[in-house]
Design an enzyme around this catalytic site. Sequence first.
Site, PDB file in Angstrom:
ATOM      1  N   HIS A  92       2.524  16.084  -5.891  1.00  0.00           N
ATOM      2  CA  HIS A  92       1.404  16.733  -6.574  1.00  0.00           C
ATOM      3  C   HIS A  92       1.934  17.855  -7.468  1.00  0.00           C
ATOM      4  O   HIS A  92       2.289  18.938  -6.980  1.00  0.00           O
ATOM      5  CB  HIS A  92       0.421  17.322  -5.561  1.00  0.00           C
ATOM      6  CG  HIS A  92      -0.299  16.305  -4.725  1.00  0.00           C
ATOM      7  ND1 HIS A  92      -1.272  15.488  -5.251  1.00  0.00           N
ATOM      8  CD2 HIS A  92      -0.191  15.986  -3.417  1.00  0.00           C
ATOM      9  CE1 HIS A  92      -1.737  14.700  -4.293  1.00  0.00           C
ATOM     10  NE2 HIS A  92      -1.097  14.986  -3.173  1.00  0.00           N
ATOM     11  N   HIS A 102       2.555   8.315  -6.236  1.00  0.00           N
ATOM     12  CA  HIS A 102       2.724   7.862  -4.851  1.00  0.00           C
ATOM     13  C   HIS A 102       3.576   6.609  -4.865  1.00  0.00           C
ATOM     14  O   HIS A 102       3.502   5.793  -5.790  1.00  0.00           O
ATOM     15  CB  HIS A 102       1.361   7.545  -4.221  1.00  0.00           C
ATOM     16  CG  HIS A 102       1.455   6.598  -3.053  1.00  0.00           C
ATOM     17  ND1 HIS A 102       1.194   5.237  -3.177  1.00  0.00           N
ATOM     18  CD2 HIS A 102       1.804   6.797  -1.763  1.00  0.00           C
ATOM     19  CE1 HIS A 102       1.372   4.659  -2.009  1.00  0.00           C
ATOM     20  NE2 HIS A 102       1.742   5.571  -1.129  1.00  0.00           N
ATOM     21  N   ASN A 104       5.674   3.825  -1.790  1.00  0.00           N
ATOM     22  CA  ASN A 104       6.231   3.558  -0.467  1.00  0.00           C
ATOM     23  C   ASN A 104       6.816   2.158  -0.438  1.00  0.00           C
ATOM     24  O   ASN A 104       6.344   1.247  -1.125  1.00  0.00           O
ATOM     25  CB  ASN A 104       5.196   3.770   0.652  1.00  0.00           C
ATOM     26  CG  ASN A 104       4.208   2.631   0.746  1.00  0.00           C
ATOM     27  OD1 ASN A 104       4.450   1.627   1.415  1.00  0.00           O
ATOM     28  ND2 ASN A 104       3.074   2.782   0.068  1.00  0.00           N
ATOM     29  N   HIS A 174     -16.525   3.281  -2.717  1.00  0.00           N
ATOM     30  CA  HIS A 174     -17.740   4.086  -2.576  1.00  0.00           C
ATOM     31  C   HIS A 174     -18.018   4.912  -3.834  1.00  0.00           C
ATOM     32  O   HIS A 174     -19.125   5.412  -4.010  1.00  0.00           O
ATOM     33  CB  HIS A 174     -17.619   5.011  -1.357  1.00  0.00           C
ATOM     34  CG  HIS A 174     -16.480   5.973  -1.429  1.00  0.00           C
ATOM     35  ND1 HIS A 174     -15.178   5.595  -1.253  1.00  0.00           N
ATOM     36  CD2 HIS A 174     -16.462   7.309  -1.642  1.00  0.00           C
ATOM     37  CE1 HIS A 174     -14.386   6.651  -1.353  1.00  0.00           C
ATOM     38  NE2 HIS A 174     -15.141   7.709  -1.607  1.00  0.00           N
TER      39      HIS A 174
END
Length: 303
Positions: A92, A102, A104, A174
């Site tokens: 960040h 990000h 991984n 959402h």
Amino acid sequence: MRKEFTGYIENLQDEICTALEEIDGVAAFREDLWERDGGGGGRTRVIEKGDVFEKGGVNISTVYGELPGPIKKHFDVEHGWFWAGGISLVIHPKNPMVPTVHANFRYFELYDDPEMKTRKDGWFGGGADLTPYYLWPEDAAHFHKVFKEACDRHGEDLYPKFKKQCDEYFYNSHRGEARGIGGLFFDYLREDDQRSISEWQQFTQDVGSVFIESYLPIVKDRIQEPYNRAQRYWQEVRRGRYVEFNLIHDRGTLFGLKTNGRIESILMSLPPQVRWDYDFEPRDGSREAELIDVLKNPRDWVK
């Protein structure tokens, strides 16, 4: 394969941390070594309050043992043991003109025997994605181009598939919008008729190895961009959406919590300053509104 992949993630963690410290120039990574009850442990490294990076973590872990109840249910097995190794990072930046990133890369093995000598199943997973607060199309194109080139060395069918999976996975359903401008996401890369497990290992490691090339040029291009208080405010609003995804949808977070993972390492992905304003809407025609339009309508950044 476990030994090879463990050595890979240890070296990659060192390379990434060194590169990020050089760019920041002030802050250094704090290291914590930890052990997991039940088997295994990890090496957590966190950078905070830097000139460039407000907070970031680059973590590795190798954990093993009996499958926890929720994971047994997920795999529909009564008994089972596992080994999981991986590297996970979230960065960040302080300047809202620099995107959050990000990535991984992980390997999982499943066994029927408690000695874990005979692998029943095994697969690779991972990916990388970019979350800008202000959109520079050339930055998005660079990020995708680097990963596309890494994918293409293993088959030109891979980037389009994993780019699509990234757009679908890093999606706040959402909210009806993506978390960022995407990248790659892949999971359950098992041996099949087209590729061996060793070939999937090489693919995963090659993709992980270009992370520095994908992200650091963007940081260097944007760290001197001026910003004001309103733009910083927008960054904190958007960070709220990042938190929502990680705590509601992210499989890695949920897996870590269900397998008695180290809480500090799991939640290091959360930003240090964040806000949730009621019914916050950017002004029509603004750069903030431009970003929202892209998040609601994912683009193809490279051909």
